[in-house]
Design a protein around this motif. Structure first.
Motif, PDB file in Angstrom:
ATOM      1  N   ALA A  16     162.328  70.003  52.664  1.00 39.28           N
ATOM      2  CA  ALA A  16     161.265  69.858  54.020  1.00 39.28           C
ATOM      3  C   ALA A  16     161.414  67.568  53.910  1.00 39.28           C
ATOM      4  O   ALA A  16     160.954  67.164  52.256  1.00 39.28           O
ATOM      5  CB  ALA A  16     160.297  70.244  53.783  1.00 39.28           C
ATOM      6  N   PRO A  74     152.044  66.964  51.655  1.00 39.72           N
ATOM      7  CA  PRO A  74     152.274  67.242  52.522  1.00 39.72           C
ATOM      8  C   PRO A  74     153.845  67.913  52.642  1.00 39.72           C
ATOM      9  O   PRO A  74     154.388  69.514  52.973  1.00 39.72           O
ATOM     10  CB  PRO A  74     152.105  66.666  53.832  1.00 39.72           C
ATOM     11  CG  PRO A  74     151.156  66.008  53.453  1.00 39.72           C
ATOM     12  CD  PRO A  74     151.204  65.659  52.009  1.00 39.72           C
ATOM     13  N   THR A  98     153.967  70.670  50.011  1.00 39.08           N
ATOM     14  CA  THR A  98     153.339  72.012  50.843  1.00 39.08           C
ATOM     15  C   THR A  98     154.093  72.874  52.118  1.00 39.08           C
ATOM     16  O   THR A  98     154.608  74.230  51.492  1.00 39.08           O
ATOM     17  CB  THR A  98     152.363  71.936  51.248  1.00 39.08           C
ATOM     18  OG1 THR A  98     151.233  70.985  50.751  1.00 39.08           O
ATOM     19  CG2 THR A  98     151.650  73.162  51.755  1.00 39.08           C
ATOM     20  N   ARG A  99     154.500  71.582  52.382  1.00 35.87           N
ATOM     21  CA  ARG A  99     156.069  72.684  53.484  1.00 35.87           C
ATOM     22  C   ARG A  99     157.109  73.184  52.961  1.00 35.87           C
ATOM     23  O   ARG A  99     157.738  74.151  53.558  1.00 35.87           O
ATOM     24  CB  ARG A  99     156.078  71.125  54.493  1.00 35.87           C
ATOM     25  CG  ARG A  99     157.911  71.701  55.189  1.00 35.87           C
ATOM     26  CD  ARG A  99     156.442  72.504  56.712  1.00 35.87           C
ATOM     27  NE  ARG A  99     157.824  72.618  57.826  1.00 35.87           N
ATOM     28  CZ  ARG A  99     157.676  72.919  58.552  1.00 35.87           C
ATOM     29  NH1 ARG A  99     156.662  73.877  58.363  1.00 35.87           N
ATOM     30  NH2 ARG A  99     158.633  73.615  59.268  1.00 35.87           N
ATOM     31  N   LEU A 133     158.469  76.944  53.088  1.00 33.06           N
ATOM     32  CA  LEU A 133     160.096  77.484  53.418  1.00 33.06           C
ATOM     33  C   LEU A 133     159.954  78.677  52.705  1.00 33.06           C
ATOM     34  O   LEU A 133     161.158  79.262  53.188  1.00 33.06           O
ATOM     35  CB  LEU A 133     160.240  75.685  54.180  1.00 33.06           C
ATOM     36  CG  LEU A 133     159.653  75.337  55.202  1.00 33.06           C
ATOM     37  CD1 LEU A 133     161.024  74.159  55.415  1.00 33.06           C
ATOM     38  CD2 LEU A 133     160.186  76.331  56.416  1.00 33.06           C
ATOM     39  N   ASP A 151     163.083  71.764  57.021  1.00 33.96           N
ATOM     40  CA  ASP A 151     162.471  71.399  58.565  1.00 33.96           C
ATOM     41  C   ASP A 151     163.306  71.083  58.879  1.00 33.96           C
ATOM     42  O   ASP A 151     164.448  70.156  59.215  1.00 33.96           O
ATOM     43  CB  ASP A 151     161.008  71.428  58.219  1.00 33.96           C
ATOM     44  CG  ASP A 151     161.032  69.867  57.101  1.00 33.96           C
ATOM     45  OD1 ASP A 151     162.304  69.961  56.988  1.00 33.96           O
ATOM     46  OD2 ASP A 151     160.178  68.796  57.132  1.00 33.96           O
ATOM     47  N   SER A 173     157.660  77.985  62.570  1.00 42.09           N
ATOM     48  CA  SER A 173     157.708  76.475  62.275  1.00 42.09           C
ATOM     49  C   SER A 173     158.397  76.027  62.938  1.00 42.09           C
ATOM     50  O   SER A 173     158.599  74.626  62.883  1.00 42.09           O
ATOM     51  CB  SER A 173     157.469  76.576  60.740  1.00 42.09           C
ATOM     52  OG  SER A 173     158.497  77.324  60.009  1.00 42.09           O
TER      53      SER A 173
END
Length: 345
Positions: A266, A287, A290-291, A295, A307, A329
């Protein structure tokens, strides 16, 4: 009291032995009380070779013949104690006899102090080396826990100020079926394998400019763009992720335990700082982390889920496809390919 008696007392008080040496026979004649106390009264042992077995008589003769002076040191036993004296022979001038005045200064205490100083110096040098080695070990440990820039800040100021880093790319990895592996294999084998794997991942990541932030069990998090900005941060973590899969696939072909990595990538912002007071560690969160972790959980074994924000920063070295089942997502599966990059459906 005569001048001679006063001089004798002074010489005795300061520990100086005086004797007259007959150079023709290399024997000791007159001696003061101090000298007699050390070496005995007249008639006990009068020859220099007997009093001082280690004395170089040839050097004595040579120096007295050229400079009228000879200095040396000698050690001997006095009542079961080793004593050291500084010896100075001075040839008597204007004398038809071959006579020299021997003055012996007790330097035992000086030698003991020199020995103590030498021992202390050796001890200080050894302690300095130990301190330096411990300092290097502490520095290595801290550099394993945090980036060098954070370490330098911590060393200079005692703290690492929290900073926002943006944009950066985060790689999060774990292993599918890890709990099952723990139940099937000896813990020592699992730990040994993880040590080997994480060491290899660190080396691979460093080649592409990625900094490993933390490991926890089977969780491995690396980042590019922290603490130093990196223009190609997305490319760095993508290359590292592909090489991770390639390395683990090759390793699985020759090892009994099959490690099935899942990787999430990410791009975004993170906060970096030292967390903790006594057991401190440099960590990043935010962020992008966390992303990437989300994933990673959604990724299939032996695959990379990235992402869309990261995919936009990549070139045609990588191919993308929608993971089946489709990730809600909008993330895509990333792989190394020569084909043109495809966007998620």
């Amino acid at each position: 009291m005569s001048i001679e008696a006063i001089n004798e007392q002074l010489l005795r008080a300061i520990g100086v032995g005086v004797a007259l040496v007959d150079l023709s026979e290399m024997s000791v004649g007159f001696r003061n009380d101090t000298f007699a106390e050390w070496f005995g009264e007249r008639g006990t042992a009068t020859r220099l070779a007997e009093l001082f077995p280690a004395l170089d008589l040839d050097a004595l003769q040579t120096n007295l013949g050229s400079d009228n002076k000879h200095t040396t040191e000698a050690s001997f036993k006095v009542r079961r104690r080793t004593m050291t004296v500084a010896m100075e022979f001075n040839r008597a001038k204007d004398s038809g006899d071959q006579i020299a005045v021997l003055v012996c200064q007790n330097i035992t205490r000086i030698k003991e102090l020199e020995s103590m100083i030498d021992s202390y110096s050796v001890m200080v040098e050894r302690n300095t080396r130990d301190i330096k080695r411990e300092k290097e070990q502490v520095e290595k440990l801290l550099l394993d826990m945090m980036p060098r820039a954070a370490y330098e800040e911590y060393k200079s100021f005692g703290i690492v100020a929290p900073r926002i880093f943006e944009p950066v790319s985060v790689l999060a990895l774990d292993f599918a079926g890890f709990d099952l592996l723990l139940g099937q294999h000896d813990p020592a084998v699992i730990v040994s394998d993880l040590n080997d794997i994480y060491s290899a991942l660190d080396r691979i990541g460093e080649q592409f400019g990625c900094q490993r932030i933390r490991t926890h069990g089977d969780s491995y998090v690396s980042v590019s763009g922290v603490p130093d900005p990196e223009t190609d941060h997305a490319l760095a973590v993508s290359n590292a992720a592909v090489r991770f899969l390639r390395y683990l696939a090759q390793r699985n072909a020759s090892h009994p335990i099959q490690w099935q990595p899942r990787i999430g990538l990410a791009t975004g912002s993170v906060i970096g700082s030292v967390v903790g007071v006594q057991r401190y560690i440099y960590d990043v969160f935010g962020p992008a982390v966390t992303r990437a972790v989300m994933l990673r959980r959604a990724s299939h074994p032996m695959s990379i889920l990235a992402d869309n924000g990261m995919v936009e920063d990549l070139d045609e070295t990588f191919a993308t496809e929608t993971q089946d089942p489709v990730d809600s997502s909008g993330a895509v599966r990333l792989s190394e390919a020569c084909a043109t990059t495809a966007t998620a459906g």
